[in-house]
Design a protein around this motif. Structure first.
Motif, PDB file in Angstrom:
ATOM      1  N   LEU A 194      -6.336   3.313   1.200  1.00  0.00           N
ATOM      2  CA  LEU A 194      -5.461   2.341   0.554  1.00  0.00           C
ATOM      3  C   LEU A 194      -4.002   2.782   0.678  1.00  0.00           C
ATOM      4  CD1 LEU A 194      -4.815  -0.078  -1.275  1.00  0.00           C
ATOM      5  CD2 LEU A 194      -5.258   1.398  -3.250  1.00  0.00           C
ATOM      6  N   ILE A 195      -3.737   4.050   0.403  1.00  0.00           N
ATOM      7  CA  ILE A 195      -2.371   4.577   0.522  1.00  0.00           C
ATOM      8  C   ILE A 195      -1.886   4.475   1.968  1.00  0.00           C
ATOM      9  CG2 ILE A 195      -0.955   6.652   0.318  1.00  0.00           C
ATOM     10  CD1 ILE A 195      -2.786   7.514  -1.994  1.00  0.00           C
ATOM     11  N   ASN A 196      -2.738   4.862   2.905  1.00  0.00           N
ATOM     12  CA  ASN A 196      -2.375   4.783   4.320  1.00  0.00           C
ATOM     13  C   ASN A 196      -2.035   3.351   4.736  1.00  0.00           C
ATOM     14  OD1 ASN A 196      -2.879   7.493   4.504  1.00  0.00           O
ATOM     15  ND2 ASN A 196      -4.834   7.302   5.544  1.00  0.00           N
ATOM     16  N   LEU A 197      -2.849   2.404   4.287  1.00  0.00           N
ATOM     17  CA  LEU A 197      -2.644   1.006   4.653  1.00  0.00           C
ATOM     18  C   LEU A 197      -1.334   0.483   4.073  1.00  0.00           C
ATOM     19  CD1 LEU A 197      -3.736  -1.461   6.080  1.00  0.00           C
ATOM     20  CD2 LEU A 197      -5.149  -1.963   4.076  1.00  0.00           C
ATOM     21  N   TYR A 198      -1.020   0.856   2.842  1.00  0.00           N
ATOM     22  CA  TYR A 198       0.234   0.426   2.213  1.00  0.00           C
ATOM     23  C   TYR A 198       1.438   0.964   2.989  1.00  0.00           C
ATOM     24  CZ  TYR A 198       3.839  -0.210  -1.372  1.00  0.00           C
ATOM     25  OH  TYR A 198       4.985  -0.565  -2.043  1.00  0.00           O
ATOM     26  N   ILE A 199       1.425   2.252   3.303  1.00  0.00           N
ATOM     27  CA  ILE A 199       2.557   2.868   4.000  1.00  0.00           C
ATOM     28  C   ILE A 199       2.685   2.321   5.422  1.00  0.00           C
ATOM     29  CG2 ILE A 199       3.475   5.039   4.906  1.00  0.00           C
ATOM     30  CD1 ILE A 199       2.248   6.427   2.480  1.00  0.00           C
ATOM     31  N   LEU A 200       1.568   2.244   6.144  1.00  0.00           N
ATOM     32  CA  LEU A 200       1.616   1.711   7.504  1.00  0.00           C
ATOM     33  C   LEU A 200       2.071   0.259   7.516  1.00  0.00           C
ATOM     34  CD1 LEU A 200      -1.645   3.242   9.023  1.00  0.00           C
ATOM     35  CD2 LEU A 200       0.711   3.846   9.609  1.00  0.00           C
TER      36      LEU A 200
END
Length: 299
Positions: free
Chosen positions: A108-114
């Protein structure tokens, strides 16, 4: 006030709490900006506030970006309007819960940042290559919308038939909700908030690609994991690994034949499928849903 501060610190100290942590960062930045705007405006120093605000917004000018590279990150944690942050965080919470439940906190964090970075990239490319926008190079963009659209479209790509119950509309599949907002953003790319809507589309495209690649066994968020782990290791004290003591009775089930790379073995998958047949998919725990997703990645 001390109780409120403790609630904030507890939220950041808690493991696997990325959904709440991202919302809190956005809210804290918003409140600090509002407080600064009120104080500086009453002091007759509005220009100072605008200078501070511009240090967080992403400029369309590449020359200005070179002077403020941090805005690639700060812009998708920055809001100035109450309804802007309200709707962004509501959408992020609703759809982010699905990503967190099925894919886990880290993704989830990765998807938000990307998504935020993809929105920034789309904004910069369009404004520096298409003649219609090149006359607007003084434009700036801020807000989490690009990152949120990545989460929304990512959830709709992963679970297209999942249903939300909307006020006045009733049950609506999330693939239609995502499609509606993507089409609306495309239409608005020639409107007053063209830069923001271009960032929406960049984030949406990233959300789709991220899930499709993840389903093929490729995690595009791996570089972000590596960066986060690097900084965590800098501040982590080196400790001796604890002595591990294990016990296995003769009747205990052995999982020595478990699949590599974190994939569940066939026995685990069979147990999960049996549970679905008896009690339905919604009876699965978060961990069981994630195991089932990982099993679907094995080819």
């Amino acid at each position: 006030m001390s109780g409120l501060f403790n609630d904030f610190t507890d939220a950041f100290a808690k493991r696997n709490n990325g959904l709440v942590q991202i919302i809190l960062i956005n809210v804290i930045v918003f409140l600090l900006l509002i407080f600064a705007e009120v104080i500086l405006t009453l002091s007759g120093k509005t220009g100072i506030f605008l200078l501070i605000f511009d240090q967080l917004r992403l400029p369309s000018s590449l020359h200005e970006l070179l002077l403020k590279p941090w805005t690639l990150i700060t812009h998708f944690f920055t809001h100035r309007d109450i309804f802007h942050i309200l709707f962004n965080m509501l959408f992020f919470y609703w759809f982010g819960k699905l990503i967190d439940e099925y894919l886990g906190n880290r993704r989830l964090i990765n998807l938000y940042i990307l998504g935020g970075l993809a929105g920034a990239l789309a904004f910069l490319i369009i404004y520096n290559t298409i003649p219609y926008f090149q006359n607007q190079l003084g434009s700036m963009v801020h807000g989490a919308s690009g990152a949120v659209y990545a989460v929304v479209v990512g959830a709709a790509t992963l679970l297209p038939e999942y249903t939300f119950f909307l006020f006045l509309l009733g049950p609506v599949r999330i693939k239609y909700i995502a499609a509606f907002y993507v089409i609306l953003s495309f239409i608005e790319t020639i409107g007053s908030n063209a830069g923001g809507n271009i960032a929406h589309l960049g984030g949406a495209l990233l959300g789709f690609i991220y899930i499709k690649q993840l389903q093929k066994g490729r995690d595009l968020g791996a570089p972000i994991d590596a960066i986060v782990n690097f900084f965590q290791n800098l501040f982590k004290k080196k400790e001796r690994p604890p002595i591990k003591v294990t016990y296995r009775s003769q009747n205990q089930k052995s999982y020595s034949n478990a699949s590599p790379a974190g994939f569940p073995d066939e026995d685990e998958v069979d147990e999960i499928l049996d549970k679905i047949s008896k009690s339905g998919y919604e009876s699965l725990t978060k961990e069981e849903k994630q195991k089932l997703f990982r099993a679907s990645q094995k080819q």
